[in-house]
Design a protein around this motif. Structure first.
Motif, PDB file in Angstrom:
ATOM      1  N   ARG A  51       0.875  -1.178   0.000  1.00 41.44           N
ATOM      2  CA  ARG A  51       0.000   0.000   0.000  1.00 41.44           C
ATOM      3  C   ARG A  51       0.911   1.227   0.000  1.00 41.44           C
ATOM      4  O   ARG A  51       1.983   1.194   0.616  1.00 41.44           O
ATOM      5  N   PHE A  52       0.489   2.273  -0.679  1.00 44.78           N
ATOM      6  CA  PHE A  52       1.351   3.458  -0.668  1.00 44.78           C
ATOM      7  C   PHE A  52       0.546   4.714  -0.404  1.00 44.78           C
ATOM      8  O   PHE A  52      -0.635   4.822  -0.761  1.00 44.78           O
ATOM      9  N   LEU A  53       1.205   5.640   0.276  1.00 47.24           N
ATOM     10  CA  LEU A  53       0.654   6.964   0.549  1.00 47.24           C
ATOM     11  C   LEU A  53       1.474   7.987  -0.227  1.00 47.24           C
ATOM     12  O   LEU A  53       2.703   7.982  -0.159  1.00 47.24           O
ATOM     13  N   LEU A  54       0.802   8.850  -0.968  1.00 45.54           N
ATOM     14  CA  LEU A  54       1.512   9.935  -1.645  1.00 45.54           C
ATOM     15  C   LEU A  54       1.829  11.026  -0.635  1.00 45.54           C
ATOM     16  O   LEU A  54       0.944  11.502   0.082  1.00 45.54           O
ATOM     17  N   CYS A  55       3.098  11.413  -0.566  1.00 47.45           N
ATOM     18  CA  CYS A  55       3.498  12.522   0.304  1.00 47.45           C
ATOM     19  C   CYS A  55       3.353  13.860  -0.404  1.00 47.45           C
ATOM     20  O   CYS A  55       3.324  14.903   0.243  1.00 47.45           O
ATOM     21  N   GLN A  56       3.331  13.825  -1.735  1.00 51.28           N
ATOM     22  CA  GLN A  56       3.247  15.039  -2.546  1.00 51.28           C
ATOM     23  C   GLN A  56       2.122  14.889  -3.561  1.00 51.28           C
ATOM     24  O   GLN A  56       1.857  13.775  -4.023  1.00 51.28           O
ATOM     25  N   PRO A  57       1.479  15.990  -3.945  1.00 55.42           N
ATOM     26  CA  PRO A  57       0.326  15.881  -4.846  1.00 55.42           C
ATOM     27  C   PRO A  57       0.671  15.870  -6.338  1.00 55.42           C
ATOM     28  O   PRO A  57      -0.225  15.861  -7.164  1.00 55.42           O
ATOM     29  N   PHE A  58       1.964  15.870  -6.662  1.00 53.69           N
ATOM     30  CA  PHE A  58       2.338  16.006  -8.078  1.00 53.69           C
ATOM     31  C   PHE A  58       2.968  14.727  -8.623  1.00 53.69           C
ATOM     32  O   PHE A  58       3.827  14.789  -9.495  1.00 53.69           O
ATOM     33  N   LEU A  59       2.554  13.567  -8.141  1.00 52.10           N
ATOM     34  CA  LEU A  59       3.209  12.309  -8.502  1.00 52.10           C
ATOM     35  C   LEU A  59       2.256  11.374  -9.234  1.00 52.10           C
ATOM     36  O   LEU A  59       2.199  10.173  -8.957  1.00 52.10           O
ATOM     37  N   GLY A  60       1.508  11.914 -10.186  1.00 53.85           N
ATOM     38  CA  GLY A  60       0.500  11.116 -10.895  1.00 53.85           C
ATOM     39  C   GLY A  60       1.090   9.962 -11.682  1.00 53.85           C
ATOM     40  O   GLY A  60       0.574   8.834 -11.629  1.00 53.85           O
ATOM     41  N   GLU A  61       2.159  10.196 -12.425  1.00 49.50           N
ATOM     42  CA  GLU A  61       2.744   9.133 -13.252  1.00 49.50           C
ATOM     43  C   GLU A  61       3.400   8.066 -12.372  1.00 49.50           C
ATOM     44  O   GLU A  61       3.287   6.871 -12.647  1.00 49.50           O
ATOM     45  N   THR A  62       4.070   8.486 -11.316  1.00 47.55           N
ATOM     46  CA  THR A  62       4.687   7.526 -10.395  1.00 47.55           C
ATOM     47  C   THR A  62       3.620   6.630  -9.782  1.00 47.55           C
ATOM     48  O   THR A  62       3.794   5.399  -9.699  1.00 47.55           O
ATOM     49  N   ALA A  63       2.505   7.227  -9.358  1.00 46.45           N
ATOM     50  CA  ALA A  63       1.416   6.440  -8.763  1.00 46.45           C
ATOM     51  C   ALA A  63       0.845   5.448  -9.781  1.00 46.45           C
ATOM     52  O   ALA A  63       0.578   4.293  -9.454  1.00 46.45           O
ATOM     53  N   ARG A  64       0.694   5.902 -11.013  1.00 42.25           N
ATOM     54  CA  ARG A  64       0.144   5.006 -12.042  1.00 42.25           C
ATOM     55  C   ARG A  64       1.048   3.788 -12.253  1.00 42.25           C
ATOM     56  O   ARG A  64       0.575   2.650 -12.339  1.00 42.25           O
ATOM     57  N   LEU A  65       2.347   4.017 -12.297  1.00 45.53           N
ATOM     58  CA  LEU A  65       3.279   2.909 -12.531  1.00 45.53           C
ATOM     59  C   LEU A  65       3.333   1.961 -11.327  1.00 45.53           C
ATOM     60  O   LEU A  65       3.470   0.751 -11.494  1.00 45.53           O
ATOM     61  N   LEU A  66       3.229   2.519 -10.120  1.00 50.86           N
ATOM     62  CA  LEU A  66       3.191   1.650  -8.932  1.00 50.86           C
ATOM     63  C   LEU A  66       1.940   0.784  -8.948  1.00 50.86           C
ATOM     64  O   LEU A  66       1.988  -0.408  -8.599  1.00 50.86           O
ATOM     65  N   GLU A  67       0.816   1.369  -9.355  1.00 56.37           N
ATOM     66  CA  GLU A  67      -0.425   0.590  -9.422  1.00 56.37           C
ATOM     67  C   GLU A  67      -0.331  -0.497 -10.493  1.00 56.37           C
ATOM     68  O   GLU A  67      -0.870  -1.586 -10.329  1.00 56.37           O
ATOM     69  N   GLU A  68       0.358  -0.205 -11.578  1.00 52.45           N
ATOM     70  CA  GLU A  68       0.559  -1.230 -12.609  1.00 52.45           C
ATOM     71  C   GLU A  68       1.346  -2.419 -12.067  1.00 52.45           C
ATOM     72  O   GLU A  68       1.198  -3.540 -12.542  1.00 52.45           O
ATOM     73  N   ARG A  69       2.171  -2.165 -11.047  1.00 48.92           N
ATOM     74  CA  ARG A  69       2.944  -3.251 -10.443  1.00 48.92           C
ATOM     75  C   ARG A  69       2.214  -3.887  -9.263  1.00 48.92           C
ATOM     76  O   ARG A  69       2.797  -4.633  -8.488  1.00 48.92           O
ATOM     77  N   GLY A  70       0.954  -3.530  -9.092  1.00 46.65           N
ATOM     78  CA  GLY A  70       0.124  -4.198  -8.094  1.00 46.65           C
ATOM     79  C   GLY A  70      -0.082  -3.440  -6.814  1.00 46.65           C
ATOM     80  O   GLY A  70      -0.905  -3.842  -5.980  1.00 46.65           O
ATOM     81  N   ALA A  71       0.655  -2.355  -6.590  1.00 48.47           N
ATOM     82  CA  ALA A  71       0.498  -1.603  -5.338  1.00 48.47           C
ATOM     83  C   ALA A  71      -0.834  -0.864  -5.330  1.00 48.47           C
ATOM     84  O   ALA A  71      -1.405  -0.552  -6.379  1.00 48.47           O
ATOM     85  N   GLN A  72      -1.342  -0.594  -4.134  1.00 44.17           N
ATOM     86  CA  GLN A  72      -2.626   0.097  -3.992  1.00 44.17           C
ATOM     87  C   GLN A  72      -2.409   1.427  -3.255  1.00 44.17           C
ATOM     88  O   GLN A  72      -1.804   1.450  -2.184  1.00 44.17           O
ATOM     89  N   ARG A  73      -2.942   2.489  -3.849  1.00 42.62           N
ATOM     90  CA  ARG A  73      -2.834   3.815  -3.215  1.00 42.62           C
ATOM     91  C   ARG A  73      -3.863   3.949  -2.108  1.00 42.62           C
ATOM     92  O   ARG A  73      -5.026   3.565  -2.282  1.00 42.62           O
ATOM     93  N   LEU A  74      -3.452   4.462  -0.974  1.00 38.53           N
ATOM     94  CA  LEU A  74      -4.374   4.791   0.105  1.00 38.53           C
ATOM     95  C   LEU A  74      -4.840   6.226  -0.106  1.00 38.53           C
ATOM     96  O   LEU A  74      -4.029   7.158  -0.070  1.00 38.53           O
ATOM     97  N   ALA A  75      -6.111   6.393  -0.366  1.00 38.79           N
ATOM     98  CA  ALA A  75      -6.650   7.729  -0.644  1.00 38.79           C
ATOM     99  C   ALA A  75      -6.681   8.559   0.635  1.00 38.79           C
ATOM    100  O   ALA A  75      -7.179   8.097   1.670  1.00 38.79           O
ATOM    101  N   ALA A  76      -6.181   9.770   0.554  1.00 44.96           N
ATOM    102  CA  ALA A  76      -6.136  10.638   1.749  1.00 44.96           C
ATOM    103  C   ALA A  76      -5.807  12.051   1.317  1.00 44.96           C
ATOM    104  O   ALA A  76      -5.186  12.268   0.275  1.00 44.96           O
ATOM    105  N   PRO A  77      -6.200  13.043   2.125  1.00 40.04           N
ATOM    106  CA  PRO A  77      -5.646  14.395   1.923  1.00 40.04           C
ATOM    107  C   PRO A  77      -4.135  14.349   2.126  1.00 40.04           C
ATOM    108  O   PRO A  77      -3.598  13.367   2.652  1.00 40.04           O
ATOM    109  N   PHE A  78      -3.449  15.393   1.754  1.00 40.26           N
ATOM    110  CA  PHE A  78      -1.991  15.407   1.885  1.00 40.26           C
ATOM    111  C   PHE A  78      -1.602  15.934   3.275  1.00 40.26           C
ATOM    112  O   PHE A  78      -2.359  16.687   3.907  1.00 40.26           O
TER     113      PHE A  78
END
Length: 431
Positions: A228-255
């Motif tokens: 599971r991953f938490l974004l620390c910064q709001p400008f990491l859209g492509e990084t998040a997409r690639l992590l999800e392609e590798r099976g990781a799941q984003r935890l939705a949250a405010p920053f």
């Protein structure tokens, strides 16, 4: 703790408003290019080197923006493309190979080399992707060579970090499907802030935590379906997409900005790991209280002040939420270079009713709106700040929000002070 909730937590919608209207603009922009991300990334990944492949203009930009590192070996430089390279009078690949060979021979401490394009391949006449593959084969296992674009045509300001981390994702080791659940914090943070968050998660009982980017390139975190991953910064859209392609799941949250954002960000992970409410309160309450006291110091100065955001860093929406909800500032317009609705959904739900959002930029029209509104404080890039100050507007450089540690409970007061300071300065000048 090894069990992870199968249903991701839903953030609190207390105070939520209906989805705000977004003014989309396409025109001239006043935003730094993605090269500027090197300024903080080279400090974060301590055995990496960023070799910009570009013109003298790019070299001057980085020299001016980052300052001259006199007392230490710098971890970035520019391979300057001369006119004869662009004219095809020299083989640019051969020239690049010579520069890289000299650099790595002189700097054996480099374990990760980024080739950073300052312009698209068609302009610099170099395919940096192929060059990185060729050089990586030559220098592995001692040095890994990757590439990404910092071109101002393809990226804005903070997107340089997104491109850099996206280049790292394919290099992350694969974690097996039966691995214990793990949490990855994604996005560059100041070391002191990162350490605070790691201690908080440890106190909550999460024991498998990693960070991207790591402080050393040899410590790349593993990723897999139980990550599971938490974004620390709001400008990491492509990084998040690639992590999800590798099976990781984003935890939705405010920053994690301000008391409210940091609490909700930590709670997203706590809920996923089924941490009890009582334990969460025991771990977070003391830091929450310190943060409330620290921010309260600036509320009298900031409450009721009208603020206007030009688009620059993509931090604008979370910071606007913090200023409106915790310091009672009035939002006139909140501009962002790019709006990722999925990653921002929890933030958008917390903005005040009726706030004007704008995405992209038509700088002339936006300046007209700013002049008409006559805000008490304008957040903008360096290029706009001086002209607006000359017109009598009080400004805050948005680039400071990226260079200053502002995330987490312990930095909430510092974040508030960043906005109070220019107002204090204006008051003193008026006297």
């Amino acid at each position: 703790m090894s069990q992870v909730a199968t249903t991701l937590p839903t953030p609190s919608k207390a105070g939520a408003c209906s989805a705000p209207e977004v003014l989309r603009e396409r025109g001239q922009r006043e935003v730094f290019c993605g090269l500027t991300g090197i300024i903080w990334l080279h400090r974060k990944i301590q055995d990496a080197f960023f070799l910009i492949v570009g013109s003298r203009t790019c070299a001057h930009l980085m020299q001016s923006a980052a300052g001259v590192m006199i007392f230490a070996e710098p971890r970035f430089g520019t391979a300057i493309i001369e006119e004869r390279d662009l004219a095809g009078m020299a083989d640019a690949n051969d020239e690049l190979d010579k520069v890289v060979s000299r650099l790595l021979a002189r700097r054996p401490d480099i374990k990760l080399l980024f080739l950073v394009g300052s312009c698209p391949s068609e302009v610099i006449k170099l395919d940096l992707s192929r060059a990185a593959q060729r050089l990586s084969k030559q220098f592995m296992p001692d040095v890994r060579v990757l590439n990404y674009s910092g071109s101002g045509i393809e990226t804005t300001f903070t997107q340089g970090e997104d491109m850099c981390l996206a280049a790292l994702v394919p290099e992350l080791p694969a974690e097996t499907s039966d691995a214990e659940p793990s949490l990855m914090l994604v996005g560059a943070l100041a070391d002191v802030v990162e350490d605070q968050f790691l201690r908080s998660f440890k106190a909550l009982g999460l024991d498998r935590i990693s960070v991207l980017p790591p402080r050393r390139s040899t410590d790349l975190p593993a990723v897999g379906p139980n990550t599971r991953f938490l974004l620390c910064q709001p400008f990491l859209g492509e990084t998040a997409r690639l992590l999800e392609e590798r099976g990781a799941q984003r935890l939705a949250a405010p920053f994690p900005l301000g008391v409210e954002g940091t609490t909700a960000w930590l709670k997203a992970a706590a809920d996923a790991w089924q941490v009890s409410e009582q334990r969460f309160r025991e771990v977070t309450a003391p830091a929450q209280q310190r943060a409330r006291i620290a921010t309260a110091r600036y509320r009298d100065q900031l409450a009721g002040q009208r603020i206007f955001f030009f688009p620059d860093s993509q931090l604008e929406i979370p910071i606007a939420r913090f200023l409106a909800r915790e310091l009672d500032m009035q939002l006139i317009e909140v501009g962002t270079p790019y709006l990722h609705r999925q990653h921002m959904s929890e933030e958008l739900a917390l903005l005040p009713e009726g706030v004007q959002l704008s995405e992209g930029q038509h700088v002339d029209r936006q300046i007209d709106r700013c002049r008409a509104a006559q805000p008490d404080l304008t957040v903008c890039g360096l290029g706009l700040a001086n002209p607006l100050e000359q017109e009598g507007l009080t400004t805050k450089w948005s680039i400071e929000l990226v260079f200053t540690p502002i995330q987490g409970f312990e930095q909430a007061g510092d974040l508030a002070e960043l906005f109070a300071r220019p107002l204090v300065r204006r008051t003193k000048l008026e006297v």
